[in-house]
Scaffold this active site. Structure first.
Site, PDB file in Angstrom:
ATOM      1  N   ARG A 196       0.846  -1.231   0.009  1.00 59.19           N
ATOM      2  CA  ARG A 196      -0.137   0.162   0.012  1.00 59.19           C
ATOM      3  C   ARG A 196       0.895   1.265   0.153  1.00 59.19           C
ATOM      4  NH1 ARG A 196      -2.835  -4.196   1.891  1.00 59.19           N
ATOM      5  NH2 ARG A 196      -0.594  -4.566   2.809  1.00 59.19           N
ATOM      6  N   THR A 197       1.955   1.237   0.787  1.00 63.06           N
ATOM      7  CA  THR A 197       2.634   2.571   1.037  1.00 63.06           C
ATOM      8  C   THR A 197       3.325   2.910  -0.111  1.00 63.06           C
ATOM      9  OG1 THR A 197       2.526   1.985   3.471  1.00 63.06           O
ATOM     10  CG2 THR A 197       4.218   4.000   2.618  1.00 63.06           C
TER      11      THR A 197
ATOM     12  N   LYS B 160      25.230  -5.707  -1.121  1.00 67.26           N
ATOM     13  CA  LYS B 160      26.412  -5.861  -1.052  1.00 67.26           C
ATOM     14  C   LYS B 160      26.853  -5.539   0.285  1.00 67.26           C
ATOM     15  CE  LYS B 160      26.534  -5.105  -5.895  1.00 67.26           C
ATOM     16  NZ  LYS B 160      27.000  -3.971  -7.003  1.00 67.26           N
TER      17      LYS B 160
ATOM     18  N   ARG C 234      11.420   3.571   4.050  1.00 70.85           N
ATOM     19  CA  ARG C 234      10.731   2.751   4.787  1.00 70.85           C
ATOM     20  C   ARG C 234      12.029   1.855   5.330  1.00 70.85           C
ATOM     21  NH1 ARG C 234       5.748  -1.058   4.692  1.00 70.85           N
ATOM     22  NH2 ARG C 234       4.618   0.954   5.459  1.00 70.85           N
TER      23      ARG C 234
ATOM     24  N   HIS D  84       4.839   5.757  11.656  1.00 71.34           N
ATOM     25  CA  HIS D  84       4.359   5.588  10.207  1.00 71.34           C
ATOM     26  C   HIS D  84       3.300   6.874   9.998  1.00 71.34           C
ATOM     27  CE1 HIS D  84       3.192   4.242   6.494  1.00 71.34           C
ATOM     28  NE2 HIS D  84       2.655   2.989   6.842  1.00 71.34           N
TER      29      HIS D  84
HETATM   30  N1   CP Z   1      -0.298   0.002   5.886  1.00 79.19           N
HETATM   31  C1   CP Z   1       1.044  -0.286   5.278  1.00 79.19           C
HETATM   32  O1   CP Z   1       1.955   0.383   5.727  1.00 79.19           O
HETATM   33  O2   CP Z   1       0.866  -1.191   4.430  1.00 79.19           O
HETATM   34  P1   CP Z   1       1.993  -1.779   3.556  1.00 79.19           P
HETATM   35  O3   CP Z   1       2.961  -2.497   4.518  1.00 79.19           O
HETATM   36  O4   CP Z   1       1.473  -2.558   2.373  1.00 79.19           O
HETATM   37  O5   CP Z   1       2.911  -0.457   3.065  1.00 79.19           O
END
Ligand code: CP
Length: 329
Positions: free
Chosen positions: A78-79, A106, A128, A156
């Site tokens: 999603r993100t 590496k 991320r 998040h």
């Molecule tokens: N909600 C969320 O962070 O989903 P993903 O891990 O798929 O990005």
């Protein structure tokens, strides 16, 4: 401020007409980087961005000439996708880098990777990373603006913003709402960001999970916690379910997933205890039959796919406002 009747217009072609209002922070690392007014500005701007998504041609030239790197050291559906769609709808040049296929395999460190990317002059890096605080590390060494797309067990922030946007769409307010956040609170960055944001906007938050998955620090946030899901969901306006994060667990926190579902799983019978207009939220990915029954996940009170749609509009708003923060672009 009334978000349902936003007069905020997204500028399509004339940068000199950018709105005067913007956000102060250079980076979005935590909900703590934002004031209440700035959160409201993001949500108001997201309304205008959502309208762009409903057009036949879903594209405006607002970030034309800006380069945005999506640097993902952890899996994401999603993100990562919604950031990329948001960037493309704003006409930014986008670049996706994941651990597999990069020189991270590496042995290159995050900072070295970031310095090398910086040498190519990106305007923003969306990060991320499995380590809590990785985004703060990057913000210290990078000229580019950093957006936290989930760092370890820390935060998040764009997930909490899109959740707030979704709650407002259904309830028209956040102040005074009863919000139950249920599941693996210990390992959840989504829970932390939501807790900070919902408290700031005046919601009444109740946290629920097994004692092993409720961090001792919850008392610092001034919210109620319970180990009874029946207690947590009673009269709730919003139920937010969290996934058991097996990938972050060191040791045994629950006896078995079947047992977990029996005690903490969201079933139709449990939803009955909430208000009749309750909304059921989940950041995804969901584990059916572990934290939530399929009939609830797919039921009429579930807004999970709306959360995903709203993620694009909210991330467009964040990118747009951050691009203009602290300076005229
Ligand atoms: N909600 C969320 O962070 O989903 P993903 O891990 O798929 O990005």
């Amino acid at each position: 401020m009334d978000y349902s009747t936003s007069s905020h217009q997204v500028v399509e072609s004339n940068d000199s007409a950018m709105p005067v209002k913007t956000i102060q922070a250079r980076h979005l690392l935590s909900i703590n980087d934002l004031s209440v007014d700035e959160i409201m500005l993001i949500l108001e701007t997201a309304e205008a961005m959502k309208e762009i998504g409903s057009r036949a041609i879903k594209k405006v030239p607002t970030l034309r000439g800006k380069t945005i790197v999506n640097l993902f050291y952890e899996p994401s559906t999603r993100t990562r996708t919604s950031f990329e769609i948001a960037e493309k709808r704003l006409s930014a040049d986008t670049l996706n880098i994941s651990t597999v296929g990069s020189s991270v395999t590496k042995g290159e460190t995050l900072i070295d990777t970031a310095r090398n990317l910086e040498a190519m002059a990106p305007d923003m890096i969306i990060l991320r990373h499995p380590s809590s605080g990785a985004c703060h590390q990057l913000a210290r060494v990078c000229r580019a603006r950093i957006v936290n797309a989930g760092d370890g067990m820390h935060e998040h922030p764009t997930q909490a913003l899109l959740d707030a946007f979704t709650i407002l769409a259904h309830h028209g307010r956040i102040k005074g709402l009863k919000v139950a956040i249920i599941g693996d609170l210990l390992h959840s960055r989504v829970a932390r960001s939501n807790l900070l944001l919902l408290k700031l906007l005046g919601a009444e938050v109740c946290l629920c999970g097994p004692p092993t998955l409720i961090p001792p620090s919850v008392s610092d946030f001034g919210v109620r916690s319970t180990t009874s899901i029946e207690d947590a969901v009673t009269d709730a306006d919003v139920i937010m379910m969290l996934r058991i994060q097996k990938e972050r667990m060191r040791g045994h926190f629950v006896s078995s997933l079947r047992e977990y579902f029996n005690v903490f799983g969201l079933t139709s019978a449990r939803v009955e205890r909430a208000k009749s207009n309750v909304i059921i939220m989940h950041p995804g990915p969901i584990n059916r039959g572990v934290e939530i029954a399929s009939e609830v996940a797919d039921g009429t009170r579930s807004v999970m796919l709306e959360q995903v749609s709203n993620g694009v509009a909210v991330r467009m708003a964040v990118l747009y406002l951050l691009a203009g923060s602290g300076e005229t672009i």
